[in-house]
Design a protein around this motif. Structure first.
Motif, PDB file in Angstrom:
ATOM      1  N   ILE A 107      12.683   1.200 -29.256  1.00  0.00           N
ATOM      2  CA  ILE A 107      11.923  -0.545 -28.387  1.00  0.00           C
ATOM      3  C   ILE A 107      12.432  -1.414 -28.152  1.00  0.00           C
ATOM      4  O   ILE A 107      13.176  -1.948 -29.235  1.00  0.00           O
ATOM      5  CB  ILE A 107      10.750  -0.085 -29.119  1.00  0.00           C
ATOM      6  CG1 ILE A 107      10.356   1.149 -29.552  1.00  0.00           C
ATOM      7  CG2 ILE A 107       9.619  -1.365 -28.783  1.00  0.00           C
ATOM      8  CD1 ILE A 107       9.259   1.021 -30.057  1.00  0.00           C
ATOM      9  N   LYS A 108      13.543  -1.717 -26.675  1.00  0.00           N
ATOM     10  CA  LYS A 108      14.168  -3.123 -26.853  1.00  0.00           C
ATOM     11  C   LYS A 108      13.283  -4.443 -27.227  1.00  0.00           C
ATOM     12  O   LYS A 108      14.198  -5.162 -28.150  1.00  0.00           O
ATOM     13  CB  LYS A 108      15.164  -2.696 -25.256  1.00  0.00           C
ATOM     14  CG  LYS A 108      15.513  -1.481 -25.546  1.00  0.00           C
ATOM     15  CD  LYS A 108      15.939  -1.026 -24.256  1.00  0.00           C
ATOM     16  CE  LYS A 108      17.119  -0.239 -23.391  1.00  0.00           C
ATOM     17  NZ  LYS A 108      18.081  -0.039 -22.163  1.00  0.00           N
ATOM     18  N   ASP A 109      12.737  -4.332 -26.740  1.00  0.00           N
ATOM     19  CA  ASP A 109      12.176  -6.226 -26.534  1.00  0.00           C
ATOM     20  C   ASP A 109      10.613  -5.757 -26.225  1.00  0.00           C
ATOM     21  O   ASP A 109      10.135  -5.303 -26.885  1.00  0.00           O
ATOM     22  CB  ASP A 109      12.245  -6.368 -25.130  1.00  0.00           C
ATOM     23  CG  ASP A 109      12.994  -5.811 -23.725  1.00  0.00           C
ATOM     24  OD1 ASP A 109      11.720  -4.734 -23.732  1.00  0.00           O
ATOM     25  OD2 ASP A 109      13.208  -6.139 -23.084  1.00  0.00           O
ATOM     26  N   ASN A 110       9.985  -6.478 -26.460  1.00  0.00           N
ATOM     27  CA  ASN A 110       8.333  -7.118 -25.861  1.00  0.00           C
ATOM     28  C   ASN A 110       7.919  -5.918 -24.633  1.00  0.00           C
ATOM     29  O   ASN A 110       6.691  -5.705 -24.883  1.00  0.00           O
ATOM     30  CB  ASN A 110       7.885  -8.399 -26.309  1.00  0.00           C
ATOM     31  CG  ASN A 110       8.228  -8.951 -27.392  1.00  0.00           C
ATOM     32  OD1 ASN A 110       8.053  -8.446 -28.897  1.00  0.00           O
ATOM     33  ND2 ASN A 110       8.596 -10.635 -27.479  1.00  0.00           N
ATOM     34  N   TRP A 111       8.694  -6.553 -23.240  1.00  0.00           N
ATOM     35  CA  TRP A 111       8.294  -5.433 -22.382  1.00  0.00           C
ATOM     36  C   TRP A 111       7.709  -3.878 -23.016  1.00  0.00           C
ATOM     37  O   TRP A 111       6.904  -3.397 -22.379  1.00  0.00           O
ATOM     38  CB  TRP A 111       9.323  -5.761 -22.033  1.00  0.00           C
ATOM     39  CG  TRP A 111       9.272  -6.799 -20.682  1.00  0.00           C
ATOM     40  CD1 TRP A 111      10.089  -7.505 -20.851  1.00  0.00           C
ATOM     41  CD2 TRP A 111       8.129  -7.230 -19.787  1.00  0.00           C
ATOM     42  NE1 TRP A 111       9.350  -8.657 -20.021  1.00  0.00           N
ATOM     43  CE2 TRP A 111       8.192  -8.452 -19.171  1.00  0.00           C
ATOM     44  CE3 TRP A 111       6.907  -6.941 -19.972  1.00  0.00           C
ATOM     45  CZ2 TRP A 111       7.666  -8.963 -18.064  1.00  0.00           C
ATOM     46  CZ3 TRP A 111       5.702  -7.350 -18.736  1.00  0.00           C
ATOM     47  CH2 TRP A 111       6.649  -8.487 -17.895  1.00  0.00           C
ATOM     48  N   ASP A 112       8.790  -3.849 -24.117  1.00  0.00           N
ATOM     49  CA  ASP A 112       9.028  -2.259 -24.168  1.00  0.00           C
ATOM     50  C   ASP A 112       7.516  -2.541 -25.065  1.00  0.00           C
ATOM     51  O   ASP A 112       6.739  -1.062 -25.094  1.00  0.00           O
ATOM     52  CB  ASP A 112      10.039  -1.434 -24.541  1.00  0.00           C
ATOM     53  CG  ASP A 112      11.217  -1.243 -24.120  1.00  0.00           C
ATOM     54  OD1 ASP A 112      10.750  -0.983 -22.484  1.00  0.00           O
ATOM     55  OD2 ASP A 112      12.321  -1.068 -24.581  1.00  0.00           O
ATOM     56  N   LEU A 113       7.174  -2.458 -25.924  1.00  0.00           N
ATOM     57  CA  LEU A 113       6.713  -2.663 -26.433  1.00  0.00           C
ATOM     58  C   LEU A 113       5.354  -2.428 -26.250  1.00  0.00           C
ATOM     59  O   LEU A 113       3.737  -1.848 -26.395  1.00  0.00           O
ATOM     60  CB  LEU A 113       7.065  -3.658 -28.391  1.00  0.00           C
ATOM     61  CG  LEU A 113       5.546  -3.565 -29.340  1.00  0.00           C
ATOM     62  CD1 LEU A 113       5.664  -2.132 -30.636  1.00  0.00           C
ATOM     63  CD2 LEU A 113       5.832  -4.695 -30.428  1.00  0.00           C
ATOM     64  N   SER A 114       4.718  -3.658 -25.291  1.00  0.00           N
ATOM     65  CA  SER A 114       4.061  -3.608 -24.859  1.00  0.00           C
ATOM     66  C   SER A 114       3.235  -2.322 -23.989  1.00  0.00           C
ATOM     67  O   SER A 114       2.159  -2.261 -23.899  1.00  0.00           O
ATOM     68  CB  SER A 114       3.828  -5.341 -23.734  1.00  0.00           C
ATOM     69  OG  SER A 114       4.326  -5.075 -23.149  1.00  0.00           O
ATOM     70  N   VAL A 115       4.082  -1.762 -23.117  1.00  0.00           N
ATOM     71  CA  VAL A 115       3.928  -1.077 -22.193  1.00  0.00           C
ATOM     72  C   VAL A 115       3.665   0.323 -22.754  1.00  0.00           C
ATOM     73  O   VAL A 115       2.601   1.582 -22.944  1.00  0.00           O
ATOM     74  CB  VAL A 115       5.017  -0.732 -21.506  1.00  0.00           C
ATOM     75  CG1 VAL A 115       4.854   1.014 -20.727  1.00  0.00           C
ATOM     76  CG2 VAL A 115       5.167  -1.560 -20.648  1.00  0.00           C
ATOM     77  N   LEU A 116       4.232   0.721 -23.975  1.00  0.00           N
ATOM     78  CA  LEU A 116       4.330   2.228 -25.478  1.00  0.00           C
ATOM     79  C   LEU A 116       2.897   2.268 -25.827  1.00  0.00           C
ATOM     80  O   LEU A 116       2.782   2.567 -26.436  1.00  0.00           O
ATOM     81  CB  LEU A 116       5.521   1.957 -26.151  1.00  0.00           C
ATOM     82  CG  LEU A 116       6.782   2.216 -25.211  1.00  0.00           C
ATOM     83  CD1 LEU A 116       7.818   2.397 -26.273  1.00  0.00           C
ATOM     84  CD2 LEU A 116       6.621   4.011 -24.847  1.00  0.00           C
ATOM     85  N   ARG A 117       2.396   0.840 -25.956  1.00  0.00           N
ATOM     86  CA  ARG A 117       0.774   0.877 -26.928  1.00  0.00           C
ATOM     87  C   ARG A 117       0.160   0.840 -25.877  1.00  0.00           C
ATOM     88  O   ARG A 117      -0.679   1.619 -26.453  1.00  0.00           O
ATOM     89  CB  ARG A 117       1.178  -0.160 -27.695  1.00  0.00           C
ATOM     90  CG  ARG A 117       1.757  -0.877 -29.078  1.00  0.00           C
ATOM     91  CD  ARG A 117       1.377  -1.790 -29.833  1.00  0.00           C
ATOM     92  NE  ARG A 117       2.282  -1.861 -30.797  1.00  0.00           N
ATOM     93  CZ  ARG A 117       2.122  -2.870 -31.726  1.00  0.00           C
ATOM     94  NH1 ARG A 117       1.599  -4.089 -31.858  1.00  0.00           N
ATOM     95  NH2 ARG A 117       2.489  -2.999 -32.926  1.00  0.00           N
ATOM     96  N   SER A 118      -0.053   0.279 -24.748  1.00  0.00           N
ATOM     97  CA  SER A 118      -0.656   0.608 -23.724  1.00  0.00           C
ATOM     98  C   SER A 118      -0.686   1.865 -23.157  1.00  0.00           C
ATOM     99  O   SER A 118      -2.369   2.718 -22.992  1.00  0.00           O
ATOM    100  CB  SER A 118      -0.190   0.165 -22.046  1.00  0.00           C
ATOM    101  OG  SER A 118       0.425   0.085 -21.911  1.00  0.00           O
ATOM    102  N   THR A 119       0.415   2.409 -23.271  1.00  0.00           N
ATOM    103  CA  THR A 119       0.270   4.233 -23.143  1.00  0.00           C
ATOM    104  C   THR A 119      -0.612   5.079 -23.807  1.00  0.00           C
ATOM    105  O   THR A 119      -0.878   6.244 -23.474  1.00  0.00           O
ATOM    106  CB  THR A 119       1.556   4.888 -21.959  1.00  0.00           C
ATOM    107  OG1 THR A 119       2.304   4.173 -24.146  1.00  0.00           O
ATOM    108  CG2 THR A 119       2.032   3.463 -21.442  1.00  0.00           C
ATOM    109  N   SER A 120       0.107   4.878 -24.970  1.00  0.00           N
ATOM    110  CA  SER A 120      -0.547   5.492 -26.598  1.00  0.00           C
ATOM    111  C   SER A 120      -2.092   5.980 -26.330  1.00  0.00           C
ATOM    112  O   SER A 120      -2.798   5.868 -26.464  1.00  0.00           O
ATOM    113  CB  SER A 120      -0.241   4.784 -27.767  1.00  0.00           C
ATOM    114  OG  SER A 120       1.448   5.065 -27.674  1.00  0.00           O
ATOM    115  N   VAL A 121      -2.390   3.744 -25.595  1.00  0.00           N
ATOM    116  CA  VAL A 121      -4.117   4.033 -26.119  1.00  0.00           C
ATOM    117  C   VAL A 121      -4.672   5.084 -24.538  1.00  0.00           C
ATOM    118  O   VAL A 121      -5.522   5.856 -24.470  1.00  0.00           O
ATOM    119  CB  VAL A 121      -4.755   2.532 -25.736  1.00  0.00           C
ATOM    120  CG1 VAL A 121      -6.172   2.708 -25.484  1.00  0.00           C
ATOM    121  CG2 VAL A 121      -4.415   1.281 -26.619  1.00  0.00           C
TER     122      VAL A 121
END
Length: 287
Positions: A215-229
């Motif tokens: 996870i490189k930055d906040n973009w990555d974190l926000s996208v990965l969390r939304s796809t997990s949901v």
């Protein structure tokens, strides 16, 4: 045979008398006075006759002038009548054309009014459905409000906001058990609302990420969390995938200033945006 003048006839008469009878001076004077009176009357008659002829000539000239003026006025009247007839014909055509345009505009307005009523009815139904959905979600998720879950309506859509503390361990993209419970309750309501589109948005605070592997930055974190949901709702809870959208907003739509720990906690969230399908409304707008 030429006519004899009246004085001459009188003179002949007097001469004849005088040749036959000797007149007394008195009678003679009386005859002369009568002759003078007759001569004067004749002169006056002559003058009166000349005056009448002059009047007749003037009347003839005046009559000719009036006839000329009358002819000119008749010509002007005929021209004006022709112009009026032409103008009335043109006006009638223009009135018919305007009447046709007004009828067309009136029909268009009626169609627009009908379409507006249909749009208003669709929006009314949408707002009614949105309020009902909000009420159902608040009832279903009531037990999670203490953990930072909120349900509100904005711009005709229902926003279910879950803080990262409710869904994920710090810095993780794996949903914890409490988060799964909340999403399971949410999925039960969503499956009963097939006409609702679902968008899952991931949000973060502005602090840089350290030591999170790939996870490189906040973009990555926000996208990965939304796809997990999204994966949990579709794979575990069987919500239709076609209704789902996953997006990452990073740190760029904060709720607070990121200046304090409390505001940063509010910014780290998952927002599930529920909106009614408006295909019917879009079809009306395109018409």
């Amino acid at each position: 045979m030429k006519y004899l003048s009246l004085p001459f006839i009188v003179l002949l008469f007097v001469t004849a008398l005088s040749s036959c009878v000797v007149l007394s001076p008195k009678k003679y004077k009386a005859l002369l006075a009568k002759q003078d009176s007759l001569n004067m009357g004749w002169s006056q008659s002559q003058q009166s006759n000349m005056s009448l002829e002059e009047r007749i000539n003037r009347l003839r000239k005046d009559t000719a002038s009036l006839n000329s003026q009358l002819a000119e006025l008749n010509a002007q009247y005929s021209e004006m009548e022709g112009n009026y007839t032409k103008l009335r014909s043109n006006s009638s055509n223009e009135i018919n054309k305007l009447s046709g345009n007004l009828n067309k505009i009136s029909e268009d307005l009626k169609k627009r009014e009908q379409r507006l009523k249909e749009v208003e009815e669709i929006l009314r139904k949408r707002d009614e459905a949105t309020n009902q959905l909000k009420a159902k979600l608040q009832e279903a998720l009531l037990g999670f409000t203490k953990n930072g879950l909120t349900v509100e309506i904005k711009n005709g859509k229902v926003y279910v906001s879950l803080t990262d503390k409710l869904l994920f361990p710090s810095g993780s993209i794996i949903i914890d058990e409490k988060g799964k419970q909340a999403l399971t309750q949410l999925a039960a309501v969503l499956k009963q609302q097939p006409e609702i589109n679902i968008a899952v948005e991931g949000h973060t605070d502005s602090q840089k990420i350290n030591n999170l592997g790939q996870i490189k930055d906040n973009w990555d974190l926000s996208v990965l969390r939304s796809t997990s949901v999204v994966r949990f709702l579709t794979e575990e809870q069987k919500v239709e995938s076609v209704r789902m959208t996953a997006t990452g907003k990073g740190e760029f739509q904060p709720l607070g200033s990121n200046a304090t720990a409390d505001s940063r906690s509010k910014n780290r969230r998952i927002e599930i945006v529920l909106s009614p399908k408006l295909d019917e409304l879009y079809d009306l707008i395109k018409q």
